[in-house]
Design a protein around this motif. Structure first.
Motif, PDB file in Angstrom:
ATOM      1  N   ARG A   1       0.993  -1.065  -0.047  1.00 57.50           N
ATOM      2  CA  ARG A   1      -0.104   0.091  -0.105  1.00 57.50           C
ATOM      3  C   ARG A   1       1.073   1.280   0.095  1.00 57.50           C
ATOM      4  N   VAL A   2       0.433   1.678  -1.009  1.00 52.95           N
ATOM      5  CA  VAL A   2       1.465   3.738  -0.981  1.00 52.95           C
ATOM      6  C   VAL A   2      -0.025   4.855   0.052  1.00 52.95           C
ATOM      7  N   MET A   3       0.580   5.557   0.633  1.00 49.73           N
ATOM      8  CA  MET A   3       0.364   6.298   1.080  1.00 49.73           C
ATOM      9  C   MET A   3       0.564   7.324   0.357  1.00 49.73           C
ATOM     10  N   ARG A   4      -0.459   8.357   0.380  1.00 49.37           N
ATOM     11  CA  ARG A   4      -0.765   9.454  -1.082  1.00 49.37           C
ATOM     12  C   ARG A   4      -0.791  10.926   0.457  1.00 49.37           C
ATOM     13  N   VAL A   5       0.479  11.623   0.227  1.00 47.89           N
ATOM     14  CA  VAL A   5      -0.129  12.729   0.919  1.00 47.89           C
ATOM     15  C   VAL A   5       0.281  14.033   0.212  1.00 47.89           C
ATOM     16  N   GLY A   6      -1.082  14.851  -0.136  1.00 47.99           N
ATOM     17  CA  GLY A   6      -1.135  15.870  -0.527  1.00 47.99           C
ATOM     18  C   GLY A   6      -0.821  17.428   0.198  1.00 47.99           C
ATOM     19  N   TRP A   7       0.111  18.103  -0.248  1.00 47.91           N
ATOM     20  CA  TRP A   7       0.931  18.878   0.315  1.00 47.91           C
ATOM     21  C   TRP A   7       1.053  19.947  -0.352  1.00 47.91           C
ATOM     22  N   ILE A   8       1.485  21.381   0.077  1.00 52.38           N
ATOM     23  CA  ILE A   8       2.110  22.614  -0.341  1.00 52.38           C
ATOM     24  C   ILE A   8       2.850  23.691   0.525  1.00 52.38           C
ATOM     25  N   CYS A   9       3.211  24.240   0.743  1.00 54.54           N
ATOM     26  CA  CYS A   9       4.654  24.835   1.463  1.00 54.54           C
ATOM     27  C   CYS A   9       4.282  26.240   1.206  1.00 54.54           C
ATOM     28  N   ASN A  10       3.058  26.768   1.537  1.00 54.29           N
ATOM     29  CA  ASN A  10       3.167  28.380   1.439  1.00 54.29           C
ATOM     30  C   ASN A  10       2.310  28.914   2.593  1.00 54.29           C
ATOM     31  N   THR A  11       2.422  28.479   3.847  1.00 57.78           N
ATOM     32  CA  THR A  11       2.186  29.039   4.988  1.00 57.78           C
ATOM     33  C   THR A  11       3.110  27.876   5.768  1.00 57.78           C
ATOM     34  N   GLN A  12       3.843  28.804   7.013  1.00 54.93           N
ATOM     35  CA  GLN A  12       4.025  28.387   8.463  1.00 54.93           C
ATOM     36  C   GLN A  12       3.730  26.474   8.399  1.00 54.93           C
ATOM     37  N   PRO A  13       2.262  27.512   9.441  1.00 52.95           N
ATOM     38  CA  PRO A  13       1.515  26.838   9.675  1.00 52.95           C
ATOM     39  C   PRO A  13       1.476  24.924   8.866  1.00 52.95           C
ATOM     40  N   ILE A  14       1.127  25.155   7.794  1.00 53.58           N
ATOM     41  CA  ILE A  14       0.536  24.390   6.449  1.00 53.58           C
ATOM     42  C   ILE A  14       2.114  23.223   6.755  1.00 53.58           C
ATOM     43  N   LYS A  15       3.274  23.629   6.463  1.00 51.18           N
ATOM     44  CA  LYS A  15       4.447  23.537   6.287  1.00 51.18           C
ATOM     45  C   LYS A  15       4.761  22.794   7.918  1.00 51.18           C
ATOM     46  N   LYS A  16       4.329  23.456   8.796  1.00 51.34           N
ATOM     47  CA  LYS A  16       5.077  22.184   9.706  1.00 51.34           C
ATOM     48  C   LYS A  16       4.369  20.661  10.084  1.00 51.34           C
ATOM     49  N   GLN A  17       2.944  20.947   9.563  1.00 52.62           N
ATOM     50  CA  GLN A  17       2.323  20.020   9.842  1.00 52.62           C
ATOM     51  C   GLN A  17       2.623  18.757   8.173  1.00 52.62           C
ATOM     52  N   GLN A  18       3.153  19.094   7.432  1.00 52.76           N
ATOM     53  CA  GLN A  18       3.616  18.711   6.399  1.00 52.76           C
ATOM     54  C   GLN A  18       4.768  17.370   6.960  1.00 52.76           C
ATOM     55  N   GLN A  19       5.621  17.838   7.404  1.00 57.27           N
ATOM     56  CA  GLN A  19       6.792  17.714   8.136  1.00 57.27           C
ATOM     57  C   GLN A  19       6.532  16.894   8.793  1.00 57.27           C
ATOM     58  N   ASP A  20       5.475  17.465   9.832  1.00 58.31           N
ATOM     59  CA  ASP A  20       5.292  16.178  11.035  1.00 58.31           C
ATOM     60  C   ASP A  20       4.811  14.773  10.672  1.00 58.31           C
ATOM     61  N   VAL A  21       3.740  14.819   9.847  1.00 58.84           N
ATOM     62  CA  VAL A  21       3.582  13.929   8.694  1.00 58.84           C
ATOM     63  C   VAL A  21       5.052  12.944   7.857  1.00 58.84           C
ATOM     64  N   LEU A  22       5.410  13.595   7.410  1.00 59.58           N
ATOM     65  CA  LEU A  22       6.406  12.858   5.950  1.00 59.58           C
ATOM     66  C   LEU A  22       7.588  12.083   7.639  1.00 59.58           C
ATOM     67  N   GLY A  23       8.083  13.917   8.588  1.00 65.81           N
ATOM     68  CA  GLY A  23       8.892  12.915   9.579  1.00 65.81           C
ATOM     69  C   GLY A  23       8.542  11.394   9.811  1.00 65.81           C
ATOM     70  N   PHE A  24       7.223  11.814  10.906  1.00 63.07           N
ATOM     71  CA  PHE A  24       6.752   9.913  11.129  1.00 63.07           C
ATOM     72  C   PHE A  24       6.905   9.011   9.890  1.00 63.07           C
ATOM     73  N   LEU A  25       6.775   9.556   8.771  1.00 65.60           N
ATOM     74  CA  LEU A  25       6.104   8.182   7.696  1.00 65.60           C
ATOM     75  C   LEU A  25       7.709   7.827   7.424  1.00 65.60           C
ATOM     76  N   GLU A  26       9.050   8.563   7.283  1.00 64.46           N
ATOM     77  CA  GLU A  26       9.947   8.468   7.334  1.00 64.46           C
ATOM     78  C   GLU A  26      10.452   7.442   8.118  1.00 64.46           C
ATOM     79  N   ALA A  27      10.630   8.118   9.129  1.00 65.27           N
ATOM     80  CA  ALA A  27      10.766   7.476  10.919  1.00 65.27           C
ATOM     81  C   ALA A  27      10.113   5.789  10.712  1.00 65.27           C
ATOM     82  N   ASN A  28       9.231   5.442  10.710  1.00 61.02           N
ATOM     83  CA  ASN A  28       8.746   4.681  10.086  1.00 61.02           C
ATOM     84  C   ASN A  28       8.459   3.400   9.431  1.00 61.02           C
ATOM     85  N   LYS A  29       9.406   4.201   8.669  1.00 59.98           N
ATOM     86  CA  LYS A  29       9.758   3.424   6.830  1.00 59.98           C
ATOM     87  C   LYS A  29       8.323   2.959   6.183  1.00 59.98           C
TER      88      LYS A  29
END
Length: 126
Positions: A1-29
């Motif tokens: 299964r492939v997780m799809r993560v829709g993202w956009i980097c235009n505001t700091q709060p959204i960017k932080k949320q994106q990094q949080d999700v991506l960081g979790f996915l990467e850390a847990n392989k």
């Protein structure tokens, strides 16, 4: 299964949320695919079409990050964060938790009187 993560980097709060999700996915392989909805109209259209009506804002378009398992909508950042806080993120993502990971115990149903169903309530006479 492939997780799809829709993202956009235009505001700091959204960017932080994106990094949080991506960081979790990467850390847990956990295998995932990022979809840039800022630069790619096709990705933006796909996300808008695949976010259920009841999960869309009253006005405007759904804001990222939005998570999908293949094409099945999972939720937004708040749903992801809540699942992670409750140690239920693997269930939220529709994945089996790896051995040794911290997984929440299934919630027990609560009866009308506030006690857990299936639990005997003993009262001793006074």
């Amino acid at each position: 299964r492939v997780m799809r993560v829709g993202w956009i980097c235009n505001t700091q709060p959204i960017k932080k949320q994106q990094q949080d999700v991506l960081g979790f996915l990467e850390a847990n392989k956990i295998e995932f695919e990022e979809k840039d909805i800022a630069a790619n109209e096709e990705n933006r259209k796909w996300m808008r079409e695949n976010v259920p009506e009841d999960s869309r804002p009253a006005s405007g378009n759904p804001l990222p990050p939005r998570l999908f398992n293949d094409s099945r909508y999972l939720g937004d950042y708040e749903a992801f964060f809540e699942a992670r806080e409750n140690n239920a993120v693997y269930a939220f993502l529709g994945l089996t938790a790896p051995p040794g990971s911290k997984v929440a115990e299934p919630a027990q149903p609560v009866c009308d009187n506030g006690d857990k169903c299936g639990t005997a309530v003993l009262q001793s006479p006074l």
